[in-house]
Design a protein around this motif. Structure first.
Motif, PDB file in Angstrom:
ATOM      1  N   ALA A 449       0.826  -1.205   0.000  1.00  0.00           N
ATOM      2  CA  ALA A 449       0.000   0.000   0.000  1.00  0.00           C
ATOM      3  C   ALA A 449       0.858   1.252   0.000  1.00  0.00           C
ATOM      4  CB  ALA A 449      -0.936  -0.013   1.208  1.00  0.00           C
ATOM      5  N   ASP A 450       1.994   1.180   0.678  1.00  0.00           N
ATOM      6  CA  ASP A 450       2.914   2.322   0.734  1.00  0.00           C
ATOM      7  C   ASP A 450       3.469   2.637  -0.663  1.00  0.00           C
ATOM      8  OD1 ASP A 450       4.097   4.292   2.289  1.00  0.00           O
ATOM      9  OD2 ASP A 450       5.950   3.163   2.499  1.00  0.00           O
ATOM     10  N   ILE A 451       3.808   1.588  -1.404  1.00  0.00           N
ATOM     11  CA  ILE A 451       4.309   1.773  -2.764  1.00  0.00           C
ATOM     12  C   ILE A 451       3.210   2.348  -3.661  1.00  0.00           C
ATOM     13  CG2 ILE A 451       5.180   0.577  -4.810  1.00  0.00           C
ATOM     14  CD1 ILE A 451       6.502  -1.437  -2.872  1.00  0.00           C
ATOM     15  N   ALA A 452       1.995   1.825  -3.526  1.00  0.00           N
ATOM     16  CA  ALA A 452       0.879   2.322  -4.337  1.00  0.00           C
ATOM     17  C   ALA A 452       0.584   3.778  -4.036  1.00  0.00           C
ATOM     18  CB  ALA A 452      -0.367   1.469  -4.080  1.00  0.00           C
ATOM     19  N   THR A 453       0.687   4.190  -2.769  1.00  0.00           N
ATOM     20  CA  THR A 453       0.450   5.588  -2.393  1.00  0.00           C
ATOM     21  C   THR A 453       1.478   6.501  -3.027  1.00  0.00           C
ATOM     22  OG1 THR A 453      -0.499   4.883  -0.278  1.00  0.00           O
ATOM     23  CG2 THR A 453       0.205   7.165  -0.447  1.00  0.00           C
ATOM     24  N   LEU A 454       2.726   6.059  -3.065  1.00  0.00           N
ATOM     25  CA  LEU A 454       3.778   6.859  -3.686  1.00  0.00           C
ATOM     26  C   LEU A 454       3.529   7.008  -5.188  1.00  0.00           C
ATOM     27  CD1 LEU A 454       6.500   8.324  -3.556  1.00  0.00           C
ATOM     28  CD2 LEU A 454       7.617   6.105  -3.885  1.00  0.00           C
ATOM     29  N   LEU A 455       3.146   5.916  -5.857  1.00  0.00           N
ATOM     30  CA  LEU A 455       2.944   5.958  -7.296  1.00  0.00           C
ATOM     31  C   LEU A 455       1.698   6.751  -7.679  1.00  0.00           C
ATOM     32  CD1 LEU A 455       3.818   2.258  -8.225  1.00  0.00           C
ATOM     33  CD2 LEU A 455       5.240   4.294  -8.558  1.00  0.00           C
ATOM     34  N   LEU A 456       0.624   6.606  -6.925  1.00  0.00           N
ATOM     35  CA  LEU A 456      -0.643   7.223  -7.291  1.00  0.00           C
ATOM     36  C   LEU A 456      -0.817   8.615  -6.724  1.00  0.00           C
ATOM     37  CD1 LEU A 456      -2.998   4.141  -6.876  1.00  0.00           C
ATOM     38  CD2 LEU A 456      -2.210   5.164  -9.015  1.00  0.00           C
ATOM     39  N   ALA A 457      -0.371   8.836  -5.499  1.00  0.00           N
ATOM     40  CA  ALA A 457      -0.607  10.115  -4.830  1.00  0.00           C
ATOM     41  C   ALA A 457       0.649  10.942  -4.654  1.00  0.00           C
ATOM     42  CB  ALA A 457      -1.258   9.872  -3.463  1.00  0.00           C
TER      43      ALA A 457
END
Length: 850
Positions: A449-457
């Motif tokens: 989730a941390d990686i997805a937050t960096l990529l998306l947000a």
């Protein structure tokens, strides 16, 4: 970067990141086309099913169908009223086409059908009994609506579920997914025939609703709410509001039904016969001996935002809808929508009319047609304790629930839901809350989730602190040159009361440091990024600014905004001290008070000068009182902004600013009033238009930097709220009124053109105009003590007072190119004699939409 894009893609893109390596179950897929064996005409609404199961579909307007199942079945059944049934053998576990299937007519024809000799009979409304019947339903809509009664009350249970479909049964055999077996093995193969669902989100609400006809009033009392907590990765409240907006409540009696961000024309809308083809396909006798007519319908144009399906109508003086089955055509111009089913059941009142007792909307979204699985959303409304024309309690229309009361209702025990749900959970649904709670506490999921937050947000979390946004780390402009920036802020892991935010930036050309620091205190002990806000904030910002550049839902140091047209070297160095108090209420009335001290120092080619010579800087101290009212407004929050979810209600805002001379170095007294009305206007099949009207008036004599500097845009991005062919600092005014219309036709015209229909392009148009003026007291040509308007090195004017002629520009364009891109041809209609202006240009905008 367009942050509207980020949240709108969240429920597709984020889950694609989580399960990008998922394999989907092998399925039996059967397709074909059904025609009349005699005249070779295609047959719509033919039932195609797997015998012995509830899995089936109906053919579309072209007689085509696709039917699938994960079960190992060996036959399909083709049946249609007036025709002989047909059984065909198939191969289980394979994708296969049955080709063209010819149905033989049965020997006995329906007595109601008149057979005419001669040439082929084309569909028409005139003398069509199905159209005559639907017109009677339309004529009696008001009689059958709940608002017809003096009093109505009922209990409403609202449940929203989201699930992944058709995950491979062998997925948990893979080492990487074994730890998630508790989640992936929680499957539901009953709710949607032919689909195996793995639910991951559940949102429930139980409410008591009251309605009074005269004087008209309504009120909803929430009895309990419960939703899946998705952890810090996704804001549960904002995510839920966005999903509910997509799966809105369906009222068949409304002319338009809002779903998946589109306005679908109801089959019983006032002008539905102009857009739908209707057929009487059956008559039914119910258990209470009531007669119903089955009306089937299909869009005249399969790409338009229309339904296809069936409604069942009573044959009595009420002509009421007793049952609804809606779907959509495979060619509909809605992105990513694989299929959608809506079913509604009605119950008879004592007076013979009907009220809905259950409504279910199901839809699946996919990012690619070849994949077996997608994302399925299901929203169900169930109704109970229905009472008509009975006087409700005295408090029914006066009771208002406070924020604290609503928060407490989120803590209802499991026993409350077991005893009060009007529709029981399935076995898979009942495990969602505990499964997702376990998932969000797993370290491996938190890392993902941390990686997805960096990529998306654009934010990287470090527990109580997060760094970002990433898109501002690098930018450039003519004054600062290369600009590097690094920032971050605290999270609720540190405190729900205190929030701190900062960044540090450096320009390699001007060799100056810029920075920002703010501290916020939440007065209601809630996140300051959620509704309702109630906080105080102190901040200081030393940075550059372009006069007339006003950005919405994007950071100014965005790398994409570094690319500009024309001359763009008129900058300010600002030192801004600011205090904010913000207060929002549950009824969506809000107000805020801002006190600020601002020192502006011109930079680049910009300068301040009056009749005494050059002015080094300008300092002002002012206080602003602002009020805003946005009925029924909902938000979906990003890491940077709360973006409003559009609805049909207008938004009113007004603010009044008072400048205070000699306070903290302030140099002017002034009074400035500004007001604005925003409204999304829904135009049924013609799409929708975002409109706003605003006006402002400066009541004092001030230098031009304190006047209304109109929003300009010198980037190549199409800006919805700015003037895309106006140069920065080109126009100022002390009084004005403006209008902005951005029309989206949603493919209404392009859907009639075969190639554009296939591409699913959509037409857009806009018009923007400002009418205003500059009084003599604020005109530096007449008042030499004021700052003179800047000019170029050759003496050519840069800034003008808006004259008698309004500034106008318009555009026509195409959106939904590659399902993301909008391109506009923009034309400027006035003040074409100004230097360095373009009479026309192309602008582009990236926007994710359905």
């Amino acid at each position: 970067m367009n942050f509207r894009l980020l949240l709108k893609t969240l429920f597709v893109a984020a889950l694609s990141l989580l399960y990008s390596t998922f394999l989907f179950a092998q399925a039996t897929v059967v397709s074909g086309k059904v025609i009349d064996a005699t005249d070779k005409e295609t047959l719509p609404f033919v039932t195609v099913s797997f015998p012995g199961t509830t899995i089936g579909v109906t053919t579309d307007n072209d007689g085509k169908f696709t039917l699938s199942t994960s079960r190992q079945l060996q036959q399909v059944k083709i049946s249609f009223i007036g025709y002989k049934d047909m059984l065909l053998n198939i191969q289980p576990g394979k994708t296969q086409s049955l080709g063209t299937i010819s149905l033989q007519r049965s020997a006995q024809e329906l007595t109601e059908v008149e057979i005419k000799s001669g040439a082929k009979v084309r569909y028409r409304n005139r003398e069509n009994p199905a159209v005559e019947l639907i017109r009677r339903v339309i004529a009696n809509k008001a009689k059958n609506s709940p608002e017809r009664y003096n009093y109505v009350e009922y209990l409403e249970y609202d449940r929203l579920q989201f699930a992944l479909s058709n995950l491979s049964t062998t997925l948990t055999d893979k080492k990487a997914f074994r730890k998630y077996a508790f989640l992936l093995d929680n499957r539901d193969s009953i709710t949607v025939p032919g689909k195996t669902l793995t639910p991951f989100y559940l949102d429930e609400k139980l409410s008591q609703y009251y309605y009074r006809r005269n004087p008209e009033a309504e009120n909803t009392i929430i009895k309990g709410t419960k939703k899946t907590d998705l952890g810090a990765f996704i804001d549960a409240d904002g995510f839920g509001d966005y999903l509910k907006n997509m799966y809105a409540k369906v009222d068949i009696y409304e002319n338009n039904i809002f779903l998946v961000t589109k306005n679908f024309l109801s089959p019983i809308s006032d002008n539905s016969p102009n857009y739908y083809k209707f057929f009487i396909t059956d008559t039914i006798v119910t258990a209470d001996s009531s007669k119903l007519v089955e009306l089937s319908f299909t869009p005249r144009n399969t790409a338009d935002i229309l339904f296809e399906g069936k409604i069942y109508v009573t044959i009595d003086s009420n002509y009421a809808v007793q049952r609804v089955k809606l779907g959509v055509n495979n060619h509909i111009n809605v992105n990513y929508l694989e299929w959608m089913n809506i079913s509604q059941d009605f119950e008879k009142n004592a007076d013979g009319r009907y009220h809905v007792i259950k409504s279910t909307t199901q839809a699946e979204f996919k990012t690619g047609k070849k994949r077996n699985g997608g994302l399925v959303g299901i929203r169900t409304f169930s109704y109970g304790n229905y009472r008509i024309n009975q006087l409700p309690p005295d408090t029914a229309f006066t009771k208002k629930q406070s924020e604290d009361e609503i928060d407490e209702l989120k803590k209802r025990p499991d026993a409350f839901w077991e005893n009060n749900r009007l529709d029981k959970l399935t076995g898979a649904e009942s495990k969602v809350y505990s499964n997702i709670d376990s998932l969000t506490h797993m370290k491996s999921f938190q890392r993902l989730a941390d990686i997805a937050t960096l990529l998306l947000a654009g934010y990287k979390s470090f527990g109580p602190f997060e760094m970002g946004p990433a898109n501002t780390f690098y930018s450039f402009n003519p004054v600062e040159g290369l600009k590097l920036r690094l920032g971050g802020r605290t999270t609720t892991d540190l405190s729900k009361r205190y929030y701190f935010e900062t960044y540090l930036a450096y320009g390699f050309k001007d060799e100056k440091w810029k920075y920002f620091l703010s501290g916020t205190y939440s007065l209601n002990n809630k996140s300051i990024y959620k509704f309702p806000q109630h906080y105080v904030r102190f901040s200081f910002n030393r940075d550059t600014k372009v006069p007339g550049a006003q950005l919405q839902f994007v950071q100014r140091d965005n790398i994409l905004l570094s690319f500009t047209r024309g001359t763009n070297d008129k900058y300010l160095y600002n030192d801004l001290y600011k205090f904010d108090y913000v207060r929002e209420f549950q009824n969506h009335l809000s107000y805020n008070f801002t006190f600020r001290n601002l020192k502006q120092t011109p930079a680049g080619s910009l300068y301040y000068q009056n009749n005494t010579g050059r002015i080094q800087d300008l300092t002002t101290t002012d206080a602003t009182f602002a009020f805003r009212y946005a009925p029924n407004e909902k938000f979906y929050p990003t890491k940077l902004y709360r973006i409003p979810i559009p609805n049909k209600y207008p938004i009113f805002s007004v603010d009044y600013t008072v400048g205070i001379n000699k306070l903290f170095g302030g140099q002017y007294n002034y009074h400035n009033l500004h007001a604005r009305i925003d409204k999304r206007v829904y135009l049924s099949q013609l799409g929708w238009a975002d409109t706003f009207i605003e006006g402002g008036r400066m009541f004092s004599t001030v230098p031009y930097p304190l006047l209304n500097i109109f929003r300009a845009n010198q980037s190549f991005n199409y800006d919805l709220y700015s003037y895309n062919l106006m140069n920065f600092l080109e126009f100022v005014s002390d009084k004005y009124v403006s209008i902005n219309i951005d029309q989206h036709f949603q493919g209404f015209f392009f859907n009639k053109i075969p190639l554009l229909k296939k591409l699913q392009w959509r037409e857009v148009a806009s018009f923007k105009a400002i009418k205003g003026g500059l009084s003599d007291t604020n005109n530096p040509a007449l008042n030499k003590s004021l700052f003179q308007f800047p000019v170029t090195a050759t003496g050519a004017p840069i800034t003008y007072g808006l004259g008698n002629e309004p500034y106008m520009e318009g555009s026509v364009g195409v959106e939904n190119i590659f399902k993301l891109l909008r391109v506009d041809f923009v034309r400027r209609f006035s003040y074409l004699d100004h230097p360095e202006v373009s009479p026309y240009g192309f602008r582009a905008r990236v926007k994710f939409e359905f």
